[in-house]
Design a protein around this motif. Structure first.
Motif, mmCIF file in Angstrom:
data_model
loop_
_atom_site.group_PDB
_atom_site.id
_atom_site.type_symbol
_atom_site.label_atom_id
_atom_site.label_comp_id
_atom_site.label_asym_id
_atom_site.label_seq_id
_atom_site.Cartn_x
_atom_site.Cartn_y
_atom_site.Cartn_z
ATOM 1 N N TYR C 296 -4.564 7.240 1.388
ATOM 2 C CA TYR C 296 -3.793 6.721 2.527
ATOM 3 C C TYR C 296 -4.058 5.225 2.704
ATOM 4 N N GLY C 297 -5.349 4.877 2.690
ATOM 5 C CA GLY C 297 -5.715 3.482 2.895
ATOM 6 C C GLY C 297 -5.131 2.588 1.813
ATOM 7 N N LEU C 298 -5.251 3.041 0.578
ATOM 8 C CA LEU C 298 -4.774 2.216 -0.533
ATOM 9 C C LEU C 298 -3.262 2.027 -0.452
ATOM 10 N N ARG C 299 -2.573 3.127 -0.183
ATOM 11 C CA ARG C 299 -1.119 3.011 -0.119
ATOM 12 C C ARG C 299 -0.687 2.097 1.015
ATOM 13 N N ARG C 300 -1.451 2.144 2.079
ATOM 14 C CA ARG C 300 -1.056 1.364 3.235
ATOM 15 C C ARG C 300 -1.367 -0.114 3.033
ATOM 16 N N TYR C 301 -2.546 -0.412 2.504
ATOM 17 C CA TYR C 301 -2.955 -1.819 2.462
ATOM 18 C C TYR C 301 -2.706 -2.471 1.118
ATOM 19 N N ILE C 302 -2.578 -1.688 0.066
ATOM 20 C CA ILE C 302 -2.375 -2.295 -1.237
ATOM 21 C C ILE C 302 -0.989 -2.003 -1.775
#
Lengths: 256, 234, 357, 518
Positions: C296-302
């Motif tokens: 989730y974090g990666l998709r959101r921020y990267i």
């Protein structure tokens, strides 16, 4: 010596890709005896044991146990018939504790194998049996050690414990002393003898150590290149000319 | 004395087991030296440590005056050490000839040594095209020794050559080892004291991972007490 | 015989109890950040809390799915590349039965139960024939055939072929839109119950034999166990759990993408238990949390290159954390404890030492 | 007597093969002879590409016990590299200099080992220092390479995506290659940075490994020769950059294609060697983790390809020898084709593409024979076969097994890259080509027997043929007996059919057709 025959093979043969490992072997093993099988490496002793215990299927021939043809029975059945088998190279569960190794062995014949809703420790009868066996082979102090951590000699003892746990009638021991320090050997052999005497058991033994074989066995079978070369009491075997030239040679006498 | 191999107080671990706890072995050039001791005393591990298959953690191993501990095992072997392992390790799918050829360290090794090898083991010539899996135990042992002879090895490490062989074969093998000791130094691990005592000139006894006694074999054969104490049987 | 332990007498697992507490309180605490009082959250007020609840539900579903894979791979030692089929059958069957046939939830569950037993039998059928990597390939084959079935246009009426199954009709009382908190607690309850069941299974006579099969199957046979039945039992339990996870999946987000039937989804399970620690049940849950949050974090921020980083994380874990989070923790906990003691000792004793020097 | 024993032992195999050939004959009866020949040749073509992936995979699995799931991605990378060299040779030339300089430091291997043995670090320092050094060198290299002028396709820079470049090239138009922008780059500084980074990196890696090889190494001028040669080569490439670019750009497309193939294979070999030495080697003791590692690497590889070349699918133009369409085409014989360079050829009234259906199978057969000879006749092959059985003993004979492992891994990846670069003009490039071919290869190997080299060939052939026949029958339909329905297999059936074949064969023969029994 005239007790009933417990194990019998009839014209047993096994080929591996053209190589005849066991060649037409007929053996009769009597109940409550100590029956040793000797022979040079590659004579087919281990293969013969594998045929008896059902690990491999023979190319032809029959294995008869207590008058019943068990030739084509799956391997997990043999222990249910009362045949326990140990291996030349320690064959244990390396990442389980010593206790767990033996407990699994004692649980195998029970009727509780699929009660997955109850904790294994709830079945006290198996745990008690495990302690008895561990005490017998002298491992009770190491019960909570991982099996792979045991020194080699103790692994051999564990192996013995695992086949004793379900209390079989026949013990097939494939070089139980292999790789053991020599001062431990007499101890283990004495243990095996004691178990055989006390429990009315039949022991079949593959062994290289001639001193051991000559001193403990009631009956000896000599195998050579897959076939039976000679059979008889230790005295008969020691006197047999064929055996001397093919296996014992002149060295045997010097060795004694 | 001129020592071709000088193992000084090595300690080897396998996993977390301290298998060798101070083994020292000196091998005079041109001799046959036997490592004696009970099963599990660490004889095989000593050979493997010399060859770097189980590298020692401590201690020094000098071969021809150079330190070799810590080198990778193929480097050690190519200095001129031949190894005949306990289980023979014949390559099953390779023919006898290929089993010999693979041991070449430079081109022509095999062609040059062929004659010598076949006079030593005449059986192998007959089996030359058979694949390793079809050899009997004795034939495998001969092939394993022959394989160690292909390259120019001035030191042979032979592990339990007599194990599992019929006495007839053992005698044959003993003759062969005696013959080849004229060409290179031999270190022999042997359970059968009789075989060892007939072959070897020097001995080292290893007990529970330590080398405890060394000397001339002649002295040992007369020293029944030592034999009884360290080797159990005689 | 007097010492029978009752069913729920499990060894208390402090970490897991704390985690359970956190998950129970989570929606309310998150609600507080949003300015919503617990009462509002209880009444299903909208906002941040709802989104986090959704994320947590996904984590629970993934954890269920990973648990089921851990049972057959981590405990029984069967490497299956067709595990996603277990999940996908549950998801698709739920969707189709609810949408096209108007089954009730209970009836659907009954059908899933039957279906999961059947597919475990299907996998079990090949068990005696093939082992190790060949078993992996055969299971991959069977799952791929299912994947093709799902994608085929002939069945598009039911499965929606490559678009995916859409518009699953979810009964109102667990609708993810209006009754999300209830769904949250239901999923959590299922996870807890399944987790405890698994813990018990692993420690039961059956589970111990499964572990023995993983360690040395030949020896287990020689001990007299017909290992086939034990592997089948593990497969059935695993299949049932995965199908249950699939069912919750299609209830929570009323669409089912055909991706859940692909090899990629099996790899997800593998990745989760690898992160958490193979052969540790706790690891499946911790791994699911880590995996979903990371993803989730990666998709959101990267964004775009998220799967690059995912792959890199994968490689790094394999190289430097081979026993996963839980496995490494268990191995190091002794050292960590000692380290803490030494650290505390430094603070408390520093006075004495400097005096001494 | 011996023959009958052989038959008895392999009865199942013979029955399976008989059933398969029966099906094959049945398939032949169902269609016209020209369709049959075309389908057969197409099957051969797909089979050959699959074989190139499968053979490398099986070599690696046989010797190293590594299931390299990144093999498909490496196949794809081979295709993309081949395409780049073929369509944009300027990029290749630009990359040569930094590559040579980067590698130069590693040519000093023995010197570093000797040096790191001489300098005695403290234990803790020895652990930390290399990492610090690696970090610093990474920083240097990154900052230099960022400024280094390399012609790549940034849509913003060239207003041309790979797709349009590809299209223009296939139309025979000269590709515009604007000279690389040199502003802001001082060659001297760049070189110094690259060399320094490379030296530091090599040294740090040597320190990390130090102590394992305590042998005395005598350092002569020879140890420095490789370093100097690479250094000079790097500078020469830089100086003659434009000349070399022009030369390649004006080269006949057949020769350029050959260059592309060679570069792709070489980079495959290089990548394989790099992968084995750095990532796979530490994991030999943990096989299951190797599997996961390669899985992760394959995901990374796909993303890297996406980042550089983008997501769209495009094709590589065929070299001139296989691209003619004008007079005399389609060719009726091989001589005709040689004369007019036709792209297609008439075989039994059916049109086939020369590149796809003739060249690729021929290369496939050449590779099959070459690798087979390598395995059976050469010393390396002998060592490989021995190493499969007993690694420790091979090492005890004085053979550097690690190097053999690296070689085999590199060779396997090289074969995959060869497959990729051949696939590029025939089936086109896409991000997913790797995965689909890996799946094909896995199925082929499972059918043929995982570690059996002839099995890889047989399995690939079966997979290729089956797929093409199903596709063909998808067009013409299968009349089902006793019914008026004509069954047309839909596209998803194609992969499913091969998988089904695999499952059936594995259930009958768990070790595959030619696999060894345990």
């Amino acid at each position: 010596m005239d007790s009933e025959i417990i194990f019998e093979t009839i014209n047993l043969c096994k080929e591996f890709g053209g190589l005849v490992a066991v060649d037409n072997v007929n053996i009769k093993v009597r109940k409550n005896t100590f029956h040793a099988i000797i022979g040079p490496n590659g004579a087919g002793k281990t293969t013969f044991f594998n045929l008896l215990s059902g690990n491999i299927e023979p190319t032809s021939g029959k294995v008869i146990y207590k008058g019943r043809d068990i030739t084509h029975q799956p391997v997990y059945r043999t222990i249910h018939f009362g045949v326990g088998r140990s291996f030349q190279i320690s064959n244990i569960f390396p990442n389980l504790t010593v206790f767990e190794n033996v407990r699994l062995a004692s649980q195998a014949l029970g009727a509780d194998n699929f009660k997955f809703w109850r904790s294994a420790s709830a079945f006290k009868q198996y745990e008690e049996r495990t302690w008895v066996v561990l005490k017998r082979v002298g491992l009770q102090e190491r019960a909570n050690v991982f099996a792979r951590m045991l020194p080699h000699g103790d692994q051999r003892k564990l192996e013995l414990g695992m086949i004793l746990a379900p209390d079989p009638e026949v013990l097939l021991l494939d070089e139980p002393t292999a790789g053991m320090a020599s001062e431990q050997v007499p101890e283990l052999i004495a243990l095996i003898q004691e178990i055989q005497k006390a429990g009315d058991k039949t022991v079949m033994l593959v062994e290289h150590n001639m001193n051991v074989v000559m001193s403990v066995s009631d009956q000896i079978t000599v195998m050579h290149q897959g076939a039976v070369l000679a059979e008889g009491t230790p005295a008969q075997i020691a006197a047999n000319k064929d055996v001397q030239t093919a296996y014992l040679g002149g060295l045997y006498h010097l060795n004694l | 004395m001129d020592y071709i191999l000088d193992v000084q107080d090595i300690h080897t671990f396998i996993g977390q087991y301290h298998i060798l706890q101070g083994v020292s072995v000196r091998v005079p050039r041109g001799s046959i030296t036997a490592l004696l001791g009970r099963n599990g005393a660490g004889k095989t591990t000593t050979l493997k440590s010399i060859l770097g298959l189980t590298p020692p953690r401590q201690g020094k191993i000098m071969f021809e005056g150079n330190e070799i501990q810590g080198m990778l095992s193929f480097n050690i072997a190519s200095l001129g050490i031949g190894f005949v392992p306990e289980n023979r390790s014949i390559f099953r799918d390779l023919s006898v000839e290929e089993n010999l050829k693979i041991a070449e360290r430079k081109k022509g090794d095999y062609a040059g040594k062929k004659g010598f090898i076949f006079t030593l083991f005449p059986d192998l010539k007959r089996l030359i095209n058979l694949s390793g899996i079809n050899l009997s135990g004795g034939q495998q042992q001969m092939l394993a020794i022959a394989r160690a002879l292909v390259a120019d090895n001035c030191l042979l490490l032979i592990d339990e050559p007599s194990e599992g062989l019929a006495p007839v074969l053992i005698e044959q093998l003993m003759k062969a080892i005696q013959q080849l000791s004229a060409y290179s130094t031999v270190v022999l691990v042997e359970q059968n004291f009789l075989v060892a005592s007939q072959l070897a000139e020097y001995y080292v006894i290893i007990e529970e991972g330590r080398s405890v006694k060394e000397g001339k074999m002649k002295d040992l054969t007369n020293d029944k007490a030592t034999i009884q104490h360290y080797l159990g049987a005689a | 015989m007097a010492n029978h332990k009752p069913f729920f007498a499990l060894k208390p697992d402090r970490g897991m109890l704390i985690a359970l507490l956190v998950f129970i309180l989570l929606p309310f605490v998150i609600g507080l950040f949003d300015g919503a009082s617990p009462a509002q959250v209880w009444m299903n007020g909208s906002g941040q809390s709802k989104f986090i609840q959704g994320l947590a539900i996904e984590i629970f579903i993934l954890a269920l799915y990973a648990l089921s894979y851990d049972l057959i791979f981590g405990f029984t030692g069967l490497l299956s590349f067709g595990h996603s089929m277990f999940f996908a059958v549950g998801a698709y069957l739920t969707g189709i039965l609810l949408k096209n046939f108007g089954f009730s939830l209970a009836a659907t569950f009954g059908m899933i139960f039957v279906a999961s037993i059947l597919q475990a039998l299907l996998f079990g059928m090949v068990l005696p024939r093939v082992k190790g990597i060949t078993f992996a390939l055969v299971t991959l084959g069977m799952a791929s055939v299912f994947h093709v079935l799902v994608l085929s246009t002939e069945l598009g009426k039911f499965t929606g072929s490559d678009v995916g199954l859409q518009g699953v009709v979810v009964p109102d009382f667990i609708s993810p839109a209006t009754e999300r908190l209830r769904l949250y607690f239901i999923t959590l309850t299922i996870l807890v119950v399944v987790f405890m069941l698994y813990k018990r299974f692993v420690n039961s006579t059956t589970g111990r034999v499964c572990t023995a099969i993983r360690e040395n199957e030949g020896r287990a046979l020689m001990l007299g166990y017909n290992t086939f039945y034990f592997k089948l039992a593990a497969l059935m339990l695993s299949s049932l759990t995965a199908a249950l996870a699939g069912m919750m999946h299609s209830i929570y987000q009323p669409i089912v993408s055909p991706n859940v039937a692909g090899l990629g989804f099996t790899v997800t399970a593998l990745l989760i238990i690898l992160i958490g620690g193979v052969g540790t049940l706790n690891g499946a849950i911790i791994g699911a949390v880590a995996y979903r949050l990371l993803d989730y974090g990666l998709r959101r921020y990267i964004g775009e290159s998220a799967s690059f980083i995912n792959g890199a994380v994968y490689v790094l874990i394999v190289l430097f954390l081979p026993f996963g989070i839980v496995g490494t923790w268990r191995m190091k906990s002794l050292q960590i404890n000692q380290g803490w003691k030494r650290l505390l000792g430094m603070f408390t004793n520093s006075q004495d030492k400097s005096d001494g020097a | 007597m011996k023959l009958s024993a052989y038959f008895r032992k392999n009865l199942t195999l013979i029955i399976v093969l008989a059933v398969l050939s029966g099906l094959f004959i049945a398939a032949a009866n169902g269609m016209e002879s020209k369709d049959f020949v075309i389908t057969l040749l197409r099957g051969l073509s797909v089979g050959s590409l699959t074989f190139l992936v499968a053979s490398g995979f099986s070599l690696i699995f046989g010797l190293l016990d590594v299931l390299n799931l990144a093999h498909g991605t490496l196949f794809m990378i081979g295709a993309y590299i081949g395409w780049t060299v073929y369509v944009r040779p300027d990029t290749l030339v630009d990359l040569l200099t930094p590559l040579a300089l980067l590698l130069s430091g590693f040519m000093l291997g023995d010197v570093w080992i000797a040096l790191s043995n001489r300098i005695l670090f403290g234990k803790r320092l020895k652990r930390i220092l290399p990492w610090v050094g690696i970090f610093i060198s990474a920083l240097i290299l990154f900052s230099v390479l960022k400024q280094y002028p390399i012609a790549i396709w940034k849509v913003a820079n060239y207003a041309q995506s790979p797709v349009s470049i590809s299209y223009l090239a296939s139309q025979g138009q000269n590709i515009l290659m604007p000279p690389v922008d040199m502003a802001g780059f001082s060659p001297l500084l760049g070189f110094a940075g690259l060399i320094a980074g490379s030296l530091l990196l090599a040294f740090c890696l040597a320190v990390m490994k130090a102590g394992k090889q305590a042998a005395t190494i005598c350092i002569t001028w020879r140890n420095f020769s490789g370093f100097v040669v690479l250094l000079l080569a790097g500078i020469l490439f830089f100086v003659f950059n434009n000349a070399l670019t022009d030369f390649l750009a004006n080269l006949n497309s057949n020769w350029l294609f050959l260059v592309a193939v060679l570069v792709a294979v070489a980079s495959g070999i290089g990548l394989g060697a790099l992968m084995e030495t750095t990532l796979i080697r530490p994991l030999y003791i943990r096989p299951i983790y190797q599997l996961m590692l390669t899985l992760g690497l394959s995901a990374i590889g796909i993303e890297v390809v996406r980042a550089i070349w983008g997501r769209p699918e495009f094709t590589m133009p065929r070299p001139e020898l296989f691209a003619g369409t004008g007079e005399g085409c389609p060719a009726t014989s091989l001589a005709d084709w040689w004369q007019y360079h036709c792209s297609t050829m008439l075989v039994m009234d059916g049109r086939i593409r020369v590149f796809n259906e003739i060249l690729i199978p021929v290369i496939g057969i050449i590779v099959l024979v070459a690798v087979w000879m390598l395995l059976q006749r050469s010393r390396l092959g002998m060592v490989i076969r021995a190493g499969v059985q007993d690694r420790e003993m091979v090492e005890a004979l004085g053979i550097n097994v690690r190097r053999v492992f690296t070689l085999v891994f590199a060779l396997g990846v090289g074969l995959a890259a060869l497959g990729g670069v051949l696939a590029a003009p025939s089936i086109g490039l896409s991000n997913l080509m790797g995965e689909s071919f890996l799946l094909n290869a896995l199925i082929a190997l499972a059918i043929g027997g995982l570690t059996s080299y002839p099995g890889a060939a047989l399995g690939s052939l079966l997979v290729g043929l089956l797929q093409q026949f199903i596709i063909k029958y998808g067009q013409i339909g299968i009349p089902i007996p006793f019914m008026d329905v004509i069954f047309k297999p839909s596209p998803p059936i194609v992969p499913a059919s091969t998988i089904l074949l695999m499952v059936i064969i594995l259930l009958i023969l768990p070790n595959g057709l030619l696999g060894k029994k345990e």
